[in-house]
Enzyme design. Structure first.
Site, short mmCIF file in Angstrom:
data_model
loop_
_atom_site.label_atom_id
_atom_site.label_comp_id
_atom_site.label_asym_id
_atom_site.label_seq_id
_atom_site.Cartn_x
_atom_site.Cartn_y
_atom_site.Cartn_z
N ASP A 10 32.19 35.79 28.55
CA ASP A 10 33.46 36.42 28.90
C ASP A 10 34.03 35.87 30.19
O ASP A 10 35.22 35.54 30.27
CB ASP A 10 33.29 37.94 29.00
CG ASP A 10 33.13 38.60 27.64
OD1 ASP A 10 33.12 37.87 26.63
OD2 ASP A 10 33.00 39.83 27.58
N ARG A 35 29.75 47.86 42.86
CA ARG A 35 31.08 47.27 42.83
C ARG A 35 31.71 47.06 44.20
O ARG A 35 32.35 46.05 44.45
CB ARG A 35 32.01 48.10 41.94
CG ARG A 35 31.60 48.18 40.47
CD ARG A 35 30.89 46.97 39.99
NE ARG A 35 30.66 46.95 38.54
CZ ARG A 35 29.72 46.23 37.97
NH1 ARG A 35 28.90 45.49 38.71
NH2 ARG A 35 29.58 46.23 36.65
N ASP A 47 35.19 50.17 36.06
CA ASP A 47 34.95 49.08 37.00
C ASP A 47 36.24 48.44 37.51
O ASP A 47 36.31 48.00 38.66
CB ASP A 47 34.04 48.03 36.36
CG ASP A 47 32.58 48.42 36.42
OD1 ASP A 47 32.24 49.29 37.23
OD2 ASP A 47 31.77 47.84 35.66
N SER A 63 26.29 46.49 25.18
CA SER A 63 26.52 45.71 26.41
C SER A 63 25.63 46.25 27.52
O SER A 63 25.30 47.44 27.56
CB SER A 63 27.99 45.78 26.82
OG SER A 63 28.34 47.10 27.19
#
Length: 408
Positions: A16, A98, A127, A181
């Site tokens: 990705d 993050r 996110d 995922s």
């Protein structure tokens, strides 16, 4: 948006983000800088460098950094001083990573003269909010590019077609749908999507990657001792360790005993509910131990106020407000409460559980002389309780008298 000339991309080396890298080059004709963070996800990062080079990124524009110690010391440990749990259960493993990634993206943008940053978060998740709020808090002029909100590559088929058209290598297993995922770092592993999307179906055991099934864990318990200084763990079984080393060791111990599994349906900040499988073995042990040492070193008022503040603090982290003034205000109060949270806790690990079985500290507020059922030698005058009860009961008596009058 002004066409960016140079973009710093949060780059994993996976399919990705490799597609995003090429899309940025094609869509904007810009120079791309890649940033790959080692947060303890357990993956070899050198392939990310080779993949970036293969896609035409100059060596001086490839940043791969080991941030494990900074991650645990400056983000995980401060959060654990608060005993933070989102919706009473989630230890915020993805959320807390993050802000650090965003911090470095912004810093690298300054270092390289980039005028934008980019991430691979989708338009449905939390996110994107966390990356961008953190970035804007640190640099209000920064431009953030979120390809998943802009491009027309909305299906796996379109992504694969784009990859093939631009000679981006595709692993064979990527041609089909992955079963779920995964996001991982030193604090936790998060698994979401596909086979996990129906909350009425139990998660298959192969989803779990860091912990053994508690039923298959050792039949004998294991005891460990964790030493704390001012709210932070500093040693296991008397051996001093750096923050990242200590958390990694707790992960090994917890994983071995099946500690730290969570199947959660949570409320995302963007408005929808999602189901995730989380494994936080070391963090689960750490939370239990920290509450154990606080139980004898924190005053009742401070402890109860901390517990009241914690849900708000956890929500701020979950929603992406690590760099907000309100989180920093709460952190200051929490850190002040930890000045005497020093001592040692003994934890029993057994078949999925981590339980405090002993705790001791030179800073302890616990007085055996006062609580003993034996002769207390005058340490506590039990007759004092009568006046205490009378004063606290006065308003209840007045209420009851008034209510009885009008009830008949």
């Amino acid at each position: 948006m002004t066409q960016p000339k140079k973009v710093v991309l949060a780059y994993s080396g996976g399919l990705d983000t490799s597609i995003i890298l090429k899309w940025l080059q094609v869509e904007y004709g810009c120079e791309v800088v890649t940033f790959t963070a080692d947060l303890g996800q357990g993956e070899e990062l050198d392939p990310a460098r080779k993949k970036a080079e293969m896609l035409g990124i100059k060596p001086e524009n490839i940043f791969i950094e080991d941030l494990r110690e900074e991650f645990v010391r400056d983000f995980v440990f401060p959060m654990f001083r608060a005993n933070a749990l989102y919706e009473g259960l989630y230890l915020l493993g993805t959320s807390i990573a993050r802000p650090l990634i965003s911090k470095r993206l912004v810093e690298i943008a300054v270092e390289t003269g980039a005028d934008a940053i980019s991430h691979g978060a989708t338009g449905k998740g939390n996110d994107q909010v966390r990356f961008e709020l953190s970035a804007y808090a640190l640099n209000p002029e920064i431009t953030v590019i979120a390809p998943w909100r802009k491009w027309d590559l909305g299906s796996r088929t379109r992504l694969l077609e784009f990859a093939e058209a631009h000679q981006i290598p595709i692993a064979k297993n990527k041609r089909g749908e992955a079963p779920f995922s995964v996001d991982a770092n030193l604090l936790h592993t998060s698994s979401e999507g596909r086979v996990l999307e129906d909350p009425a179906e139990e998660a298959p055991d192969y989803v779990y990657q860091r912990t053994v099934n508690p039923e298959d864990a050792p039949d004998a318990p294991e005891f460990i001792e964790i030493a704390f200084e001012k709210g932070d763990p500093v040693a296991i079984d008397g051996e001093p360790m750096s923050p990242a080393t200590l958390l990694a060791r707790l992960n090994d111990l917890g994983g071995k005993h099946g500690v730290g599994r969570l199947d959660l349906v949570e409320n995302r900040f963007v408005g929808m509910k999602s189901r995730g499988i989380y494994e936080t073995p070391g963090g689960t042990i750490l939370l239990e131990a920290h509450r154990g040492i606080e139980s004898i070193t924190l005053d009742r008022g401070a402890m109860h106020l901390k517990d009241e503040l914690m849900p708000r603090y956890a929500e701020l982290i979950y929603n992406g407000f690590w760099f907000s003034p309100e989180r920093e205000m709460l952190q200051a109060a929490i850190d002040h409460s930890q000045q005497h949270v020093t001592g040692t806790v003994r934890i029993k690990l057994y078949k999925g559980s981590a339980r405090t079985v002993a705790r001791w500290s030179e800073h302890s507020l616990y007085s055996e002389a006062q609580v003993t059922f034996e002769e207390d030698m005058g340490a506590y005058d039990q007759s004092d309780a009568q006046g205490f009860i009378q004063l606290n009961g006065l308003r209840l008596k007045l209420l009851a008298t008034r209510n009885r009058k009008f009830e008949g």
